[in-house]
Design a protein around this motif. Structure first.
Motif, short mmCIF file in Angstrom:
data_model
loop_
_atom_site.label_atom_id
_atom_site.label_comp_id
_atom_site.label_asym_id
_atom_site.label_seq_id
_atom_site.Cartn_x
_atom_site.Cartn_y
_atom_site.Cartn_z
N LEU A 1 -49.74 21.19 -30.03
CA LEU A 1 -48.57 21.63 -30.79
C LEU A 1 -48.85 21.51 -32.28
N ILE A 2 -48.43 22.51 -33.04
CA ILE A 2 -48.59 22.49 -34.49
C ILE A 2 -47.21 22.25 -35.09
N LEU A 3 -47.07 21.16 -35.84
CA LEU A 3 -45.76 20.75 -36.34
C LEU A 3 -45.54 21.20 -37.78
N ASP A 4 -44.29 21.48 -38.09
CA ASP A 4 -43.85 21.56 -39.48
C ASP A 4 -43.72 20.12 -39.95
N ARG A 5 -44.71 19.64 -40.72
CA ARG A 5 -44.77 18.22 -41.02
C ARG A 5 -43.58 17.73 -41.85
N CYS A 6 -43.11 18.53 -42.79
CA CYS A 6 -41.95 18.10 -43.57
C CYS A 6 -40.74 17.95 -42.67
N ALA A 7 -40.50 18.94 -41.83
CA ALA A 7 -39.34 18.89 -40.92
C ALA A 7 -39.49 17.75 -39.92
N PHE A 8 -40.71 17.49 -39.46
CA PHE A 8 -40.94 16.40 -38.51
C PHE A 8 -40.63 15.06 -39.15
N ASP A 9 -41.13 14.83 -40.37
CA ASP A 9 -40.86 13.57 -41.06
C ASP A 9 -39.35 13.39 -41.27
N GLN A 10 -38.68 14.46 -41.65
CA GLN A 10 -37.25 14.38 -41.89
C GLN A 10 -36.48 14.14 -40.59
N LYS A 11 -36.97 14.70 -39.50
CA LYS A 11 -36.34 14.47 -38.20
C LYS A 11 -36.38 12.99 -37.83
N LEU A 12 -37.54 12.35 -38.02
CA LEU A 12 -37.65 10.94 -37.69
C LEU A 12 -36.81 10.08 -38.63
N ALA A 13 -36.76 10.44 -39.91
CA ALA A 13 -35.91 9.71 -40.85
C ALA A 13 -34.44 9.83 -40.46
N ASN A 14 -34.04 11.02 -40.03
CA ASN A 14 -32.65 11.22 -39.60
C ASN A 14 -32.34 10.39 -38.36
N LYS A 15 -33.30 10.27 -37.45
CA LYS A 15 -33.10 9.43 -36.27
C LYS A 15 -32.88 7.97 -36.68
N ALA A 16 -33.68 7.52 -37.66
CA ALA A 16 -33.51 6.14 -38.14
C ALA A 16 -32.14 5.96 -38.79
N TYR A 17 -31.76 6.93 -39.63
CA TYR A 17 -30.47 6.85 -40.32
C TYR A 17 -29.31 6.88 -39.32
N ASP A 18 -29.37 7.78 -38.35
CA ASP A 18 -28.30 7.89 -37.36
C ASP A 18 -28.18 6.63 -36.50
N SER A 19 -29.27 5.86 -36.41
CA SER A 19 -29.25 4.61 -35.63
C SER A 19 -28.81 3.42 -36.46
N GLY A 20 -28.56 3.65 -37.76
CA GLY A 20 -28.03 2.58 -38.60
C GLY A 20 -28.95 2.08 -39.69
N ALA A 21 -30.15 2.64 -39.81
CA ALA A 21 -31.06 2.19 -40.88
C ALA A 21 -30.59 2.75 -42.22
#
Length: 282
Positions: A85-105
């Motif tokens: 799989l070839i990822l959009d790296r900016c979008a991927f990084d932001q996706k993981l950051a959003n997961k952290a934020y949504d979990s309370g970080a």
């Protein structure tokens, strides 16, 4: 609940923050750049194993079933049992950051960590110029191969790195990943689509001249954007933990020994680190 400061909001830092926050811990992630994921310095190619960790269907720009390895005038093709799989790296990084934020970080962008230690860190707000001290129970350095956390806490050791040079470029292709083990340490062409590729190489030294020569050789006509940086070499003896200071991802040299790729390795290590911190708290 323990208080955890994380230096760096790349994939390993954000995923560690996500894992810890969802376990109920007080997590703050500090990122010096204004926009998470920019600038990106990674090819963003992963195996389908990543779906065991996180769903990337919304940030995947291409799927590739074949790799072609060329040295001199000889080449061999390898078919994958599951697509890479070839990822959009900016979008991927932001996706993981959003997961952290949504979990309370808590995530503070535009904040540069300038001092690290067992008990507290010094953080400079790049907008206001103010420097604040923030305490913690655990400190996680996810600040890349030149990790300041490693340097300031006696965890640098004898790490070795490659020079990495990469560009997004216009080049017609047949949707196969291409590797060239006789150029630098090795070079690659990774398609985003039929006319756009990510071209790059690793080298011990002289990466840019080698890259320019490679682009001429394969007939690149237009460079869209350039990326570059140091890529850590895997070291099984790397020091990744010292008291309550931990390293993860590229900062901990947690990359593939063969290619220097580290997205999946960093995410697996992030899960293990979060579970370790949580177990120590219990």
């Amino acid at each position: 609940m323990v208080k955890v400061n994380i230096v760096g909001a790349g994939p390993a830092g954000s995923y560690t923050g996500y894992q810890l926050a969802k376990l109920g811990h007080d997590v703050t992630i500090y990122e010096e750049h204004k926009i998470i994921g920019e600038p990106f310095q990674c090819t963003g190619i992963v195996t389908s194993q990543i779906h065991d960790l996180v769903d990337v269907s919304d940030v995947c720009v291409n799927k590739i079933d074949t790799a072609r390895i060329t040295a001199g005038n000889k080449s061999v093709e390898v078919n994958f049992s599951k697509p890479n799989l070839i990822l959009d790296r900016c979008a991927f990084d932001q996706k993981l950051a959003n997961k952290a934020y949504d979990s309370g970080a808590h995530i503070l962008t535009g904040h540069h960590v300038i001092r690290t230690g067992q008990d507290q860190i010094g953080v400079k707000n790049l907008k206001t110029g103010r420097t604040l001290s923030r305490t913690h129970d655990f400190l996680v350095g996810a600040d890349g191969p030149l990790s300041m956390t490693a340097k300031q806490n006696g965890m640098w050791c004898n790490r070795q790195m490659w020079q990495g040079v990469q560009a997004r470029a216009k080049l017609s292709n047949d949707n196969a990943i291409e590797f060239f083990p006789d150029i630098g340490t090795f070079a690659w062409i990774v398609p985003e689509d039929g006319n756009t590729v990510r071209i790059g190489l690793l080298a011990e030294k002289g990466g840019k001249p080698l890259f320019d020569s490679f682009c001429r050789k394969i007939g690149v006509k237009k460079i869209i954007s350039m990326q570059g940086g140091l890529v850590p070499k895997y070291d099984p003896w790397a020091l990744t933990s010292k008291g309550n200071v931990k390293l993860v991802g590229d900062a901990a040299l947690q990359v593939k020994a063969t290619t220097g790729g580290g997205i999946i390795q960093g995410l697996i290590a992030s899960e293990a680190l979060a579970n370790s911190i949580d177990s120590n708290y219990d």
